[in-house]
Each structure stands twice: as C-alpha cells, then as structure tokens.
Design a protein around this motif. Structure first.
Motif, short mmCIF file in Angstrom:
data_model
loop_
_atom_site.label_atom_id
_atom_site.label_comp_id
_atom_site.label_asym_id
_atom_site.label_seq_id
_atom_site.Cartn_x
_atom_site.Cartn_y
_atom_site.Cartn_z
N THR A 1 -1.80 24.14 85.72
CA THR A 1 -0.89 23.56 86.71
C THR A 1 0.56 23.86 86.35
O THR A 1 1.36 24.23 87.22
CB THR A 1 -1.12 22.04 86.80
N LEU B 1 -5.85 30.26 91.94
CA LEU B 1 -4.50 29.83 92.28
C LEU B 1 -4.16 30.44 93.63
O LEU B 1 -3.95 31.64 93.74
CB LEU B 1 -3.51 30.31 91.22
N ARG C 1 0.03 26.89 96.81
CA ARG C 1 0.34 25.69 96.04
C ARG C 1 -0.91 24.89 95.68
O ARG C 1 -0.82 23.78 95.21
CB ARG C 1 1.33 24.83 96.81
N GLU C 2 -2.06 25.51 95.88
CA GLU C 2 -3.31 24.82 95.56
C GLU C 2 -4.01 25.51 94.41
O GLU C 2 -4.10 26.74 94.37
CB GLU C 2 -4.23 24.79 96.77
N HIS C 3 -4.49 24.72 93.49
CA HIS C 3 -5.28 25.21 92.37
C HIS C 3 -6.67 24.62 92.51
O HIS C 3 -6.82 23.41 92.65
CB HIS C 3 -4.68 24.79 91.04
N LYS D 1 2.13 20.86 93.39
CA LYS D 1 0.88 21.62 93.43
C LYS D 1 -0.30 20.66 93.58
O LYS D 1 -0.32 19.59 93.01
CB LYS D 1 0.72 22.42 92.15
#
Length: 103
Positions: free
Chosen positions: A44, A78, A81-83, A2
């Motif tokens: 995460t 969210l 796969r990116e926060h 992530k």
C-alpha cells in the motif's frame, strides 16, 4: 486514498495457512498473519517495491511480495487506486495457480 481488497480465495488461503501454522506450533499462525499484514502494508505504501509478475498487460500491475520467515508470497494487483490481494501462495505450490483470479 488507496483501496485494498482481498479476493475471496485469497482470504480463504490466509485463513487456512494461519490455522495450519498455528496447529503446527502455537504462535506461528499469528506470526504469519503479522508478516502478511506487513507485506500488504508495504504494498500500500510502496506499491512498486514488490517483484513484478510477468505475463499481464501493463494496466494490470501484478506484484509479488515474499515473506521473510515463511515460504509464502503475497500476490497483489495494483490497478489505479485499488490494490487487490490475489493470493497468499506457498512457494512450493504449483506456480501461477492463482493467475485466473486476475481479470
């Protein structure tokens, strides 16, 4: 894996609140920073553990994570796969002031 990014305004907020609390009482800035770091780590590892923020499309899973010692929320979007850390918001500040940061 992530990816985690901070919105530039969220970084500015974090810097400001850490400096403010450190100025109020030595060591409190570091405590606040550590607590924010723990909440970001929680987001995460366990992204759905935060409280969902309503008013966004399903594809934008926006969550808030409350700090325990300080009256702040860490707002994280969210997306795949990116926060993205959207805000480090004081609970007494105007609610949702950060909403226009989510696109």
């Amino acid at each position: 894996m992530k990816r985690l990014r901070f919105h530039p305004e969220a970084l500015d907020e974090l810097d400001a609140v850490v400096a403010y609390h450190e100025g109020e009482r030595v060591g409190y800035g570091a405590l606040l920073f550590d607590e924010v770091s723990r909440r970001v780590g929680q987001a995460t590892r366990l992204p759905r553990s935060g409280t969902r923020v309503t008013g966004f499309p399903e594809a934008l899973d926006v969550r808030q994570f409350a700090l325990q010692r300080f009256r702040y929320l860490v707002i994280i979007a969210l997306v795949g796969r990116e926060h993205l850390v959207i805000a480090v918001a004081h609970t007494a500040r105007e609610p949702g002031y950060w909403r226009d940061r989510v696109r």
